[in-house]
Design an enzyme around this catalytic site. Structure first.
Site, PDB file in Angstrom:
ATOM      1  NE  ARG A   1     -10.637  -4.412  -2.147  1.00 23.37           N
ATOM      2  CZ  ARG A   1      -9.633  -5.253  -1.926  1.00 23.37           C
ATOM      3  NH1 ARG A   1      -8.513  -4.811  -1.371  1.00 23.37           N
ATOM      4  NH2 ARG A   1      -9.737  -6.520  -2.256  1.00 23.37           N
TER       5      ARG A   1
ATOM      6  CG  ASP B   1      -1.589  -1.256   1.541  1.00 19.58           C
ATOM      7  OD1 ASP B   1      -2.097  -1.858   0.577  1.00 19.58           O
ATOM      8  OD2 ASP B   1      -1.642  -1.669   2.720  1.00 19.58           O
TER       9      ASP B   1
ATOM     10  CG  ASP C   1      -5.376  -1.448   2.270  1.00 15.57           C
ATOM     11  OD1 ASP C   1      -6.102  -0.626   1.664  1.00 15.57           O
ATOM     12  OD2 ASP C   1      -5.021  -2.535   1.775  1.00 15.57           O
TER      13      ASP C   1
ATOM     14  CG  ASP D   1      -2.568  -4.387  -1.647  1.00 13.20           C
ATOM     15  OD1 ASP D   1      -3.668  -4.656  -2.154  1.00 13.20           O
ATOM     16  OD2 ASP D   1      -2.244  -4.801  -0.524  1.00 13.20           O
TER      17      ASP D   1
END
Length: 516
Positions: A371, A261, A316, A312
């Site tokens: 997301r 991330d 997160d 990614d």
């Protein structure tokens, strides 16, 4: 597109010259030569940019002890950093040892510290501040010494031949020398590009051009949880995984998975990320389509589901990450944007209903695929954000879904504006659900209440292409496992809810780095 799309090498090494102040460790002072003669009249000095404050956190980050980062740091703990070496030393209180290959060791400094980022810093560099390539990681690791690979091209060829769907199938993860070699090279890249952040830290960009690129900030580990971090006024870009893994079992037909991330909040509490910008940079996903050239059974492996995933998440929040606010930031050009909770299984030592509390407000989400966010377990408040997404299948990141209610996830969305330019989006484009009664029962068995383990959703004031819509009713009607909300953001913190009408211009004008 050749098979080399899997493990892309950067086309040229970028060398960033360090130009720090001697007070901040690792800087190089350059004195230019001059000629004798009359003394020139000095030009007026350019005023130094005024650093942003560490104060002002709101939302979940403001609860409990609040989030102030390194506010109040003494002069010795105030740093201006211009390259990766200086950044690491600031985080480690000048105790870090940086090896020639860029890997490093040391003890993170938990004292209050202010770290000001000046200019662009690549995190994908060795000790000599040379940008690293896939070949560097292969030659510098057991991919070479144990398995005999010396270049990305040869490893890619062997990898694709060994794990081609028609040859390897979908029963298990890859095993064998090509996978072992990939793991070796990936492990070295991980030691270089993952940068760990300690408690009581502010990382703040100076001016409008501060950037951290080609790496992954890690907030907290299971062995060393942290608290109280502020990140403001920085552009984050392109946490590029040279060595993504092919997982034949993912989604039953197989997917490529990447490791990094831009920011990972893992075992960290009280985190405020504000006025920053996040994207994949120039290496967008569309440049890395599927490298498979076959159809197996009914599955066409040349399709977009099988693109090579080098990025990614943007941010997160997983494991025990908690009390996080992400505000007034700009996110664009990305697939898997924000994962809140990384597993469906509740655990006292990782994801569970007592953590993963996150606020998103006044952010600009442009050209993202999915997301925004996807939520498991956490109580997530999403308000006053602007979503500009494309349903055009030829877009760089065609829109899939905004809000996903995952296992035991709890989302409250208020006064958000969504625009789907050129295509009339529908309410069904905005949401998805991934919950089950069996997993909810498993959460209760872990020791949480039925209310803790429930999955809930509520929205109000949502505008889709300028029209107020109801997302809650169709979402709940589609799955009885999603219930009405039993929590309230206002019971935990105060906030000002702006009207949705007129919100778009306000968000665009204020979101992102350089707009403080």
């Amino acid at each position: 597109m050749t098979m080399k799309a899997v493990f892309l090498m950067t086309s040229a090494a970028l060398v960033l010259a360090s130009c720090g102040d001697s007070n901040y460790g690792g800087g190089v002072t350059v004195v230019s030569g001059g000629t004798t003669g009359s003394t020139p009249t000095p030009s007026p000095a350019t005023p130094a940019p005024t650093p942003a404050s560490s104060l002002g956190a709101d939302g979940w980050a403001a609860t409990g002890t609040g989030t102030t980062g390194g506010d109040g740091a003494v002069a010795a703990k105030t740093y201006t950093v211009t390259n990766r070496n200086e950044l690491i030393q600031a985080l480690y209180g000048n105790t870090a040892t940086i090896a020639a290959d860029g890997s490093y060791t040391g003890t993170l400094d938990p004292a209050k510290k202010l770290i000001y980022v000046k200019g662009q810093i690549s995190l994908n560099m060795n000790q000599a501040l040379t940008e690293q390539t896939a070949d560097d990681y292969i030659k510098g690791s057991c991919a070479s010494t144990t398995y005999g690979f010396t270049a990305e091209a040869a490893l890619t060829t062997a990898y694709l031949a060994a794990y081609r769907p028609s040859v390897y199938g979908n029963a298990s993860l890859p095993v064998g020398n090509p996978e072992n070699a990939r793991v070796c090279a990936a492990a070295l890249q991980k030691k270089v590009v993952q940068i760990f952040v300690p408690s009581n830290t502010s990382i703040i960009g100076l001016g409008s051009d501060a950037k951290l690129v080609h790496g992954n900030l890690i907030l907290g580990t299971s062995s060393a949880p942290i608290d109280n971090v502020v990140v403001r006024n920085i552009t984050f870009e392109d946490a590029f995984d040279f060595f993504p893994q092919w997982d034949p079992t993912d989604s039953t037909t197989g997917r490529w998975n990447s490791a990094y991330d831009l920011i990972s909040v893992l075992y960290a509490t009280h985190v405020w990320i504000d006025h920053s910008t996040f994207s994949d940079g120039a290496r967008i996903d569309r440049l890395y389509p599927s490298v498979w050239t076959e159809t197996v059974g009914a599955v066409n492996y040349t399709g977009s589901d099988f693109k090579v995933q080098h990025h990614d998440g943007l941010i997160d929040v997983t494991k025990l990450g908690n009390l996080v606010t992400i505000s007034k930031s700009y996110f664009f050009g990305h697939d898997k944007s924000f994962l809140i909770g990384g597993t469906d299984t509740a655990s006292k030592t990782a994801e569970n209903p007592s953590v993963l509390k996150v606020t998103f407000h006044d952010n600009y989400f442009q050209g993202l695929r999915q997301r925004m966010p996807r939520v498991r377990f956490g109580q997530v408040h999403v308000y006053n954000n602007y979503y500009e997404v494309s349903l055009d299948p030829t877009a760089d990141e065609p829109f899939l879904v905004a809000w996903t209610v995952g296992q035991s996830g709890k989302i409250i969305a208020e006064n958000n504006a969504i625009i789907t330019p050129g295509t009339a989006g529908t309410v069904s484009n905005l949401w998805s659900i991934s919950v089950s009664a069996a997993r909810t029962s498993g959460c209760i068995t872990t020791g949480y209440t039925a209310d803790d383990c429930a999955s809930t959703f509520a929205d109000s004031g949502t505008q889709l292409n300028g029209v107020t819509v109801d997302v809650t009713t169709p979402l709940r009607a589609s799955n009885a496992a999603v219930a009405a909300s039993t929590w309230s953001p206002a019971a935990n913190y105060s906030y000002v809810l702006k009207p949705t009408t007129g919100l778009i211009g306000t968000v665009i004008a204020n979101a992102g780095a350089g707009k403080l």
